[in-house]
Design an enzyme around this catalytic site. Structure first.
Site, PDB file in Angstrom:
ATOM      1  CD  GLU A  73      -2.912   1.142   2.338  1.00 15.65           C
ATOM      2  OE1 GLU A  73      -3.282   0.054   2.799  1.00 15.65           O
ATOM      3  OE2 GLU A  73      -3.317   2.238   2.772  1.00 15.65           O
ATOM      4  CE  LYS A 119      -6.209  -1.205   5.544  1.00 15.23           C
ATOM      5  NZ  LYS A 119      -5.327  -0.367   4.727  1.00 15.23           N
ATOM      6  CG  ASP A 178       0.757 -16.751  11.186  1.00 13.52           C
ATOM      7  OD1 ASP A 178       0.009 -16.010  10.521  1.00 13.52           O
ATOM      8  OD2 ASP A 178       0.463 -17.906  11.513  1.00 13.52           O
ATOM      9  CG  HIS A 232      -3.924   7.446   0.695  1.00 13.12           C
ATOM     10  ND1 HIS A 232      -3.498   7.248   1.971  1.00 13.12           N
ATOM     11  CD2 HIS A 232      -4.433   6.267   0.273  1.00 13.12           C
ATOM     12  CE1 HIS A 232      -3.744   6.010   2.335  1.00 13.12           C
ATOM     13  NE2 HIS A 232      -4.305   5.390   1.316  1.00 13.12           N
TER      14      HIS A 232
HETATM   15  C1  MEV Z   1      -5.638   3.456   5.129  1.00 12.04           C
HETATM   16  O1  MEV Z   1      -4.972   2.280   4.730  1.00 12.04           O
HETATM   17  C2  MEV Z   1      -5.638   3.576   6.645  1.00 12.04           C
HETATM   18  C3  MEV Z   1      -6.436   4.757   7.186  1.00 12.04           C
HETATM   19  O2  MEV Z   1      -7.774   4.710   6.718  1.00 12.04           O
HETATM   20  C4  MEV Z   1      -6.395   4.637   8.702  1.00 12.04           C
HETATM   21  C5  MEV Z   1      -7.286   5.610   9.434  1.00 12.04           C
HETATM   22  O3  MEV Z   1      -8.324   6.032   8.899  1.00 12.04           O
HETATM   23  O4  MEV Z   1      -6.971   5.872  10.606  1.00 12.04           O
HETATM   24  C6  MEV Z   1      -5.851   6.065   6.745  1.00 12.04           C
END
Ligand code: MEV
Length: 428
Positions: A83, A272, A288, A385
């Site tokens: 990513e 995430k 793992d 991003h």
């Molecule tokens: C993107 O991979 C992860 C985010 O969405 C985490 C977040 O919103 O805190 C940027």
């Protein structure tokens, strides 16, 4: 299309069959696979042997996030992830905290559980008496298996009979608690459990009036007591941005984390983002990531509602941000000694113990979270991003090096979108 004996075919035969069956014998599809074969035959064979039915290698970019100051030691952290912007974000965060004391991390405990799940059809009181009388014998039966682990400072820490009959009629567990020292320990735990289950079955046959049926013997990836904490803190004035005072920034940050604490929809995305960093280091160090993911998310829901793994507070002019997470990782065993890049990663991290690796990974998770929340409450996430994603879009549109350079210049102060890029490159 069904096939019998696929695993018995050679690598080339497997590919031939796939091409005939799914690619109309298109030779360019073969090329896609072959271009990833390593020219070093021994290295390729090593990778072929990790799993079954290997036909090629699947690359992940392997990158470095430098400047991670953790407990006063500075690490260059290896990360394997596809990513865009994850490594950039981790590096930015590491640098930000470098001159503010860095990350402080501590391991709270390293207990890993495993269970023999079984059904006993007789009286609970008989089973309790039987367990008391045979606990030592069950333990002795795995003496050989744990001899090495004991030498390395690990081993079985406790064994208990647990009555689960209110959930399922006749269901009990023998719960083993392990310390697996520097190993992730899955093979060790499962071997001990299976051996102990055989002993249990045999002794039960000799001594118990009712029937005892072993259902399964397996470690649990839920390791709430294999726990690490990492934190950062600084005076709020150090958080000042162009738009916000340090105090306003800290208040906004703490509120954003509160939202993740109370709102599962936000908590899942928040966590995430943490796992972006965690998984990347877990993979780069040969651990793992499925086990880590399973454990972390179960931990985040341990009180019946899914919540944030990280927390923040603003107290007496000091901003504090911390994370607590279970991390059952190892630095010996598994592929750690045989995968050349994994070995490189561990050397790069100065051959950490499992506990040190837990601290490094938790700190990277916190750094990643800091970077994400920071973007979200300031510029928004898309700016950074899409800047990184621009590289993917340029590759997709097969832009020449000259076009790439022009596009990067042009979009330096503009919003990147696929459409805007196509227009800019005249590919509409
Ligand atoms: C993107 O991979 C992860 C985010 O969405 C985490 C977040 O919103 O805190 C940027």
């Amino acid at each position: 299309m069904q096939i019998k004996g696929f695993s018995k075919l050679s690598k080339e035969e497997k590919i031939d069959w796939l091409l005939q069956t799914y690619f109309n014998n298109d030779s360019s599809a073969r090329q896609v696979l072959l271009q990833y074969w390593n020219k070093n035959i021994a290295l390729q064979e090593l990778h072929d042997g990790f799993i079954e039915n290997t036909i090629s290698n699947f690359y992940l970019p392997y990158a470095i996030a430098p400047n991670f100051k953790i407990n006063d030691k500075i690490y260059a952290v290896p990360m394997a992830i596809e990513e865009s912007s994850v490594v950039a974000a981790a590096s930015k965060s590491a640098k930000f905290w470098l001159d503010k004391g860095g990350f402080k991390a501590e391991v709270i405990d390293t207990v890993k559980p495993g269970h023999i799940h079984f059904i006993y059809e007789g009286q609970t009181t008989d089973l309790i008496r039987f367990f008391r009388q045979n606990r030592e014998k069950i333990l002795q039966s795995v003496d050989d298996l744990q001899a090495n682990m004991l030498k390395r400072g690990g081993g079985i820490k406790d064994v208990n009979l647990i009555d689960k009959t209110t959930a399922i009629t006749g269901y009990y567990q023998i719960e083993f608690l392990f310390d697996t020292a520097d190993a992730m320990g899955a093979n060790f735990i499962n071997s001990v459990l299976e051996e102990a289950a055989e002993t249990l079955q045999r002794l039960a046959g000799e001594q118990l009036p009712g029937k005892l049926q072993i259902l399964m013997s397996i470690l649990s990836n839920y390791t709430p007591d294999c726990l690490v904490r990492a934190s950062v803190s600084c005076p709020v004035k150090m958080l000042k941005t162009d738009e916000l005072t340090g105090e306003d920034y800290a208040r906004k940050f703490v509120k954003a984390v509160k939202v993740a604490e109370v709102e599962p929809y936000r908590a899942v995305t928040h966590n995430k983002g943490i796992m972006n960093g965690v998984d990347a280091v877990v993979i780069a160090t040969g651990n793992d990531f499925r086990a880590v993911e399973a454990s972390v998310h179960a931990y985040a829901g341990k009180n019946g509602r899914y919540t944030s793994l990280s927390h923040a507070e603003l107290k007496d002019g000091i901003f504090r941000f911390w994370i607590e997470m279970p991390l059952g990782v190892g630095t010996v065993g598994g592929i750690t000694a045989i995968h050349p890049l994994v070995r490189f990663s561990l050397q790069l991290l100065q051959n950490p113990t499992a506990k040190e690796l837990m601290k490094i990974i938790a700190s990277v998770g916190l750094a990643q979270n800091f970077a994400a929340v920071n973007s979200l409450i300031t510029s928004g996430i898309q700016k950074g991003h899409m800047k990184m994603h621009l590289n993917n879009l340029l590759a997709f549109l097969k832009a020449t090096p000259e076009e790439q350079q022009k596009a990067r210049q042009y979009f330096a102060d503009k919003k990147v979108s696929f459409k805007a890029l196509k227009v800019f490159l005249g590919r509409e």
